[in-house]
Design a protein around this motif. Structure first.
Motif, PDB file in Angstrom:
ATOM      1  N   SER A   1      14.175  -7.556  20.846  1.00  9.14           N
ATOM      2  CA  SER A   1      15.226  -7.809  19.843  1.00  9.14           C
ATOM      3  C   SER A   1      14.645  -7.917  18.421  1.00  9.14           C
ATOM      4  N   LEU A   2      13.331  -8.092  18.319  1.00 14.00           N
ATOM      5  CA  LEU A   2      12.696  -8.155  16.998  1.00 14.00           C
ATOM      6  C   LEU A   2      12.341  -6.774  16.449  1.00 14.00           C
ATOM      7  N   VAL A   3      12.229  -5.803  17.366  1.00  9.58           N
ATOM      8  CA  VAL A   3      11.725  -4.479  16.987  1.00  9.58           C
ATOM      9  C   VAL A   3      12.812  -3.654  16.318  1.00  9.58           C
ATOM     10  N   LYS A   4      12.538  -3.127  15.155  1.00 13.18           N
ATOM     11  CA  LYS A   4      13.530  -2.281  14.478  1.00 13.18           C
ATOM     12  C   LYS A   4      13.677  -0.950  15.206  1.00 13.18           C
ATOM     13  N   LEU A   5      12.538  -0.317  15.503  1.00 17.16           N
ATOM     14  CA  LEU A   5      12.605   0.915  16.284  1.00 17.16           C
ATOM     15  C   LEU A   5      11.263   1.236  16.940  1.00 17.16           C
ATOM     16  N   TYR A   6      11.346   2.022  18.003  1.00 18.99           N
ATOM     17  CA  TYR A   6      10.149   2.538  18.670  1.00 18.99           C
ATOM     18  C   TYR A   6       9.973   3.953  18.144  1.00 18.99           C
ATOM     19  N   LYS A   7       8.865   4.188  17.472  1.00 23.65           N
ATOM     20  CA  LYS A   7       8.671   5.506  16.846  1.00 23.65           C
ATOM     21  C   LYS A   7       7.196   5.845  16.763  1.00 23.65           C
ATOM     22  N   SER A   8       6.843   7.032  17.224  1.00 26.47           N
ATOM     23  CA  SER A   8       5.432   7.416  17.212  1.00 26.47           C
ATOM     24  C   SER A   8       4.980   7.910  15.840  1.00 26.47           C
ATOM     25  N   GLU A   9       5.914   8.451  15.046  1.00 24.62           N
ATOM     26  CA  GLU A   9       5.554   8.901  13.693  1.00 24.62           C
ATOM     27  C   GLU A   9       5.704   7.691  12.762  1.00 24.62           C
ATOM     28  N   ALA A  10       4.886   6.678  12.985  1.00 22.73           N
ATOM     29  CA  ALA A  10       5.033   5.389  12.307  1.00 22.73           C
ATOM     30  C   ALA A  10       4.840   5.495  10.800  1.00 22.73           C
ATOM     31  N   ASP A  11       4.072   6.496  10.359  1.00 22.29           N
ATOM     32  CA  ASP A  11       3.828   6.665   8.914  1.00 22.29           C
ATOM     33  C   ASP A  11       5.128   6.841   8.132  1.00 22.29           C
ATOM     34  N   GLU A  12       6.125   7.429   8.769  1.00 25.42           N
ATOM     35  CA  GLU A  12       7.354   7.754   8.025  1.00 25.42           C
ATOM     36  C   GLU A  12       8.085   6.506   7.539  1.00 25.42           C
ATOM     37  N   GLY A  13       8.301   5.537   8.442  1.00 31.60           N
ATOM     38  CA  GLY A  13       8.996   4.311   8.059  1.00 31.60           C
ATOM     39  C   GLY A  13       8.191   3.472   7.077  1.00 31.60           C
ATOM     40  N   LEU A  14       6.883   3.521   7.205  1.00 36.39           N
ATOM     41  CA  LEU A  14       6.019   2.762   6.295  1.00 36.39           C
ATOM     42  C   LEU A  14       6.059   3.361   4.896  1.00 36.39           C
ATOM     43  N   SER A  15       5.965   4.689   4.832  1.00 36.47           N
ATOM     44  CA  SER A  15       5.949   5.359   3.530  1.00 36.47           C
ATOM     45  C   SER A  15       7.270   5.166   2.806  1.00 36.47           C
ATOM     46  N   SER A  16       8.369   5.207   3.551  1.00 33.44           N
ATOM     47  CA  SER A  16       9.688   5.096   2.906  1.00 33.44           C
ATOM     48  C   SER A  16      10.058   3.651   2.620  1.00 33.44           C
ATOM     49  N   GLY A  17       9.336   2.703   3.226  1.00 39.72           N
ATOM     50  CA  GLY A  17       9.668   1.299   3.035  1.00 39.72           C
ATOM     51  C   GLY A  17      10.755   0.820   3.997  1.00 39.72           C
ATOM     52  N   ASP A  18      11.078   1.655   4.960  1.00 42.34           N
ATOM     53  CA  ASP A  18      12.078   1.313   5.962  1.00 42.34           C
ATOM     54  C   ASP A  18      11.604   0.159   6.860  1.00 42.34           C
ATOM     55  N   VAL A  19      10.304   0.098   7.076  1.00 48.49           N
ATOM     56  CA  VAL A  19       9.688  -1.029   7.796  1.00 48.49           C
ATOM     57  C   VAL A  19       8.534  -1.563   6.949  1.00 48.49           C
ATOM     58  N   VAL A  20       8.141  -2.813   7.194  1.00 43.43           N
ATOM     59  CA  VAL A  20       7.031  -3.381   6.410  1.00 43.43           C
ATOM     60  C   VAL A  20       5.756  -3.457   7.250  1.00 43.43           C
ATOM     61  N   MET A  21       5.919  -3.104   8.527  1.00 41.31           N
ATOM     62  CA  MET A  21       4.764  -3.244   9.423  1.00 41.31           C
ATOM     63  C   MET A  21       5.005  -2.321  10.627  1.00 41.31           C
ATOM     64  N   SER A  22       3.912  -1.775  11.165  1.00 44.05           N
ATOM     65  CA  SER A  22       4.040  -0.871  12.310  1.00 44.05           C
ATOM     66  C   SER A  22       2.853  -0.960  13.244  1.00 44.05           C
ATOM     67  N   HIS A  23       3.155  -0.890  14.522  1.00 44.62           N
ATOM     68  CA  HIS A  23       2.129  -0.561  15.523  1.00 44.62           C
ATOM     69  C   HIS A  23       1.889   0.932  15.305  1.00 44.62           C
ATOM     70  N   CYS A  24       0.664   1.295  14.960  1.00 47.42           N
ATOM     71  CA  CYS A  24       0.455   2.602  14.320  1.00 47.42           C
ATOM     72  C   CYS A  24      -0.928   3.144  14.666  1.00 47.42           C
ATOM     73  N   TRP A  25      -1.055   4.470  14.708  1.00 46.01           N
ATOM     74  CA  TRP A  25      -2.378   5.061  14.880  1.00 46.01           C
ATOM     75  C   TRP A  25      -3.089   5.141  13.523  1.00 46.01           C
ATOM     76  N   SER A  26      -4.401   5.058  13.564  1.00 41.36           N
ATOM     77  CA  SER A  26      -5.198   4.907  12.340  1.00 41.36           C
ATOM     78  C   SER A  26      -4.939   5.963  11.259  1.00 41.36           C
ATOM     79  N   GLY A  27      -4.899   7.233  11.647  1.00 42.99           N
ATOM     80  CA  GLY A  27      -4.715   8.289  10.651  1.00 42.99           C
ATOM     81  C   GLY A  27      -3.350   8.201   9.986  1.00 42.99           C
ATOM     82  N   ASP A  28      -2.356   7.869  10.791  1.00 37.70           N
ATOM     83  CA  ASP A  28      -1.004   7.761  10.246  1.00 37.70           C
ATOM     84  C   ASP A  28      -0.911   6.578   9.282  1.00 37.70           C
TER      85      ASP A  28
END
Ligand code: N2P
Length: 340
Positions: A198-225
């Motif tokens: 219930s805390l998770v905004k979304l499950y997404k593998s392209e985590a860079d997208e939400g971070l870059s746009s500011g849609d999320v402030v934090m992500s479980h993310c792969w290093s390059g992304d």
């Protein structure tokens, strides 16, 4: 007449196939893994069009390959998925004669457990999973996976849409191996993930997208992304939690069903040229497995610990392993979590 027609048709087919072999290469890759420069470099030099489709997880890739109707010439499974695909007879044994640039691959990345003689797979990139966060908002800087259970970030962060990686986070938080085959440990991890959902905004593998746009402030993310999003938003930082994490090697393989196998080998050989290979790191922000490529990578990336971590840091991380008959247990946990 029938005979004549049939031979003509056959001849046309053979000619057609021969031509086809030279004209198009169908690549199935992780998002933002094959940059335009790499594509057009090959297209211009060899006169072969490169078409790239993307997948979001190893499990999605496997499902597609098992369906048997992919039409892809190149696929990019990660380590443990290579092992599974070899077992399932989904991969072609590579003809090394056609891939002389194999010699450029660092010994550090050869002969890994998932394909000890590199008969079926060529290492492409490697990296880690961690937490990418906006340091202007997420304070104090996180150092534990537990921040992904912190109510303060209710619906402000994303988790990878990836069975093994995301279950892996809960396992690590509990102090277990990401490769556990203990049903009780797996159940404990499932419970943590259900609590977290219930805390998770979304499950997404392209985590860079939400971070870059500011849609999320934090992500479980792969290093390059994470690095990619830091280019778009300079307050983004990447941390590997103290409980440890996963590291992966993503590979290049040719599926049994590939329509253009010879072209696929030609493409692999092209990717292993150091100066071309360096463009992979420039574009994906992941480290590659070609030693010399490092010399062609820009200064800031060449000395970046997120791309080239020191040897002793790497040994602390776990690689995901093929869990054989136990794998369906993970798949069930994942399905249950996503359905809730
Ligand atoms: C790149 C995804 C990294 C793949 N966008 C992790 N195996």
């Amino acid at each position: 007449l029938k005979w004549l027609l049939r031979s003509l048709l056959l001849a046309a087919l053979i000619v057609g196939c021969g031509r086809e072999e030279q004209k198009q290469l169908n690549v199935f890759a992780w998002a933002k893994y094959v940059g335009d420069e790499i594509k057009s470099g090959f297209e211009d030099e060899f006169g072969i069009r490169v078409v790239v489709d993307t997948f979001a997880s190893n499990e999605d890739l496997l499902t597609k390959m098992q369906s048997g109707v992919s039409g892809y010439d190149i696929i990019m499974p990660s380590d443990f998925m290579v092992a599974i695909m070899i077992k399932e007879n989904l991969l072609v044994a590579l003809d090394r004669q056609n891939i002389p640039n194999f010699k450029n691959i660092s010994p550090q990345f050869r002969g890994k457990y998932f394909d000890p003689e590199n008969r079926y797979s060529i290492p492409y990139t490697w990296g880690t999973a961690g937490i990418a966060y906006d340091s202007s908002i997420v304070t104090p800087p996180p150092d534990s996976w537990s921040v992904l259970w912190d109510e303060a970030y209710h619906r402000k962060f994303s988790m990878l849409d990836d069975t093994r990686e995301t279950i892996g986070v809960a396992l690590k938080l509990l102090g277990y191996s990401v490769n556990t085959v203990d049903p009780q440990e797996l159940t404990a991890a499932k419970e943590r993930l259900l609590e977290q959902k219930s805390l998770v905004k979304l499950y997404k593998s392209e985590a860079d997208e939400g971070l870059s746009s500011g849609d999320v402030v934090m992500s479980h993310c792969w290093s390059g992304d994470a690095l990619r999003s830091a280019t778009a938003r300079s307050s983004i930082k990447y941390v590997i939690p103290k409980e440890g994490t996963t590291q992966f090697i993503d590979t290049i393989c040719i599926p049994q069903s590939a329509p253009h196998k010879a072209t696929a080998e030609q493409f692999i050989n092209y990717l292993l040229r150091p100066e071309i290979n360096a463009k992979i790191t420039e574009f994906t922000k992941y480290g590659t497995c070609v030693v010399e490529a490092r010399n062609y990578v820009s200064e800031d990336l060449r000395n970046h610990p997120g791309i080239y971590p020191s040897e002793n840091i790497l040994s602390k991380f776990e690689s995901l392993m093929d869990l054989g008959d136990f794998t369906p247990n993970y798949d069930r946990v994942w399905t249950e979590l996503k359905a809730k």
